[in-house]
Design an enzyme around this catalytic site. Sequence first.
Site, PDB file in Angstrom:
ATOM      1  CG  LEU A 147      48.965 -12.185  19.654  1.00 42.05           C
ATOM      2  CD1 LEU A 147      49.004 -13.569  19.000  1.00 42.05           C
ATOM      3  CD2 LEU A 147      48.014 -12.195  20.837  1.00 42.05           C
ATOM      4  CG  ASP A 148      53.123  -9.913  25.193  1.00 36.61           C
ATOM      5  OD1 ASP A 148      52.903  -8.762  24.774  1.00 36.61           O
ATOM      6  OD2 ASP A 148      52.836 -10.294  26.345  1.00 36.61           O
ATOM      7  CE  LYS A 149      61.696 -12.216  19.909  1.00 36.68           C
ATOM      8  NZ  LYS A 149      63.049 -11.651  20.120  1.00 36.68           N
ATOM      9  CB  THR A 151      51.907 -14.491  23.346  1.00 35.74           C
ATOM     10  OG1 THR A 151      52.262 -14.081  24.663  1.00 35.74           O
ATOM     11  CG2 THR A 151      50.497 -15.053  23.364  1.00 35.74           C
TER      12      THR A 151
END
Length: 410
Positions: A147-149, A151
């Site tokens: 997951l993106d940082k 998110t």
Amino acid sequence: MSDAKANLDGATIAEEDDGIRLDRWFKRHREGTPHALLARWARSGQLTLDGKKADVSDRIATGQKLVMPTPPVETAARPARKGRPLTDADIELATGMLIHRDASAIVLNKLPGLATQGGTKTEQHVDGLLDALKFDGPTRPKLVHRLDKDTSGALLVARTPKAAAYFAKSFSNRSAKKTYWALIVGVPDIQQGEIDLPLAKQPGSGGEKMHVHDSGLASKTRYRVIERAGNSAAWVELQPLTGRTHQLRVHMAAIGHPIVGDGKYGGKGAFLTGTISRKMHLHSRRLRIDHPDGGAIDISAEVPEHFAASLDALGFDLLLGEVGIDPTEKGPPPKSALKAQAKAHSKQIRKARRGERRGRTAESKPTDFVGKPKPKAKAKPGKPGKPAPGKPAGKKPSAKKHPARPPKAD
């Protein structure tokens, strides 16, 4: 011939390595072997599985016989890189995110702002905390997606190499289902639909930013507006049908409704005034994936504090988020969903009854085509007292008596 045999090494693939790529096997068991050297061995036919030429991308199976050249001494002796020791705070952070655990899998509710993997100037990340989640497992847990940082939400971690290979395949063939919640700026004109826009790396961004481009990779996202706050913001459910970098963020910005807090793709317009947090409002709400031991993992992750506060500030009802665009429901539907279903059912019944009434009315009148009565036949001209040509002679029809009409009012 004897020298050639003396320079060869061999191994039997263990059960824990079943299903992984051949280059991954070398990273586990021959850590110092460079990928370029592996590729050269594969091209020259020096790598074999059960006597057949192998490629570095081949999936291996339990019991296969791997034959390879003996790596150079300096390569084999290269030490493996080690992470920093975990502190009590690290262990507390890792275990505090745990929302599911079984023999093959762990699911974390990743915090916003915590990177999934390390990078430049990134010292704390999920991958670096996985030693705290080994528990009684045979090996160190392994990430199978990211997951993106910024998110938050459900993040799957495999506890065995076999499970890692199984889950990785599920993500690659898109059988794993992920559902996200997001707050967006503005309200889409169409309440539910699919965004189909190809994505490519934006030139000059170092590969860290994506944009819509005709030559990009096919990218599709399904969305549904759950609830709206006037015309200023909306709470939406998102399902990525493909897995491109930053896909949900780019797609929502591309249709003019960036995710709240996503300044990278939405600029200054991605922030709402008032008490709404400036943090990213994108959350991996639900994950459904088949389990290697049978059955499936189906788990939901609670939204982080800033997201929950924003939903509350905008007056959104959390129950509405449980009625999704995916036909697969988790558990009994909430009361709001049952009410919506009952309302729709009643509407269908009323519609059907209206159709029946129209049908009965139509049957009571002779018709040539739907909706219009059959026109009356006009009397054919002829002499008084004589029957029309082709008609037998007979008595004149007597005039019908009608009741006297009331006089018109003055």
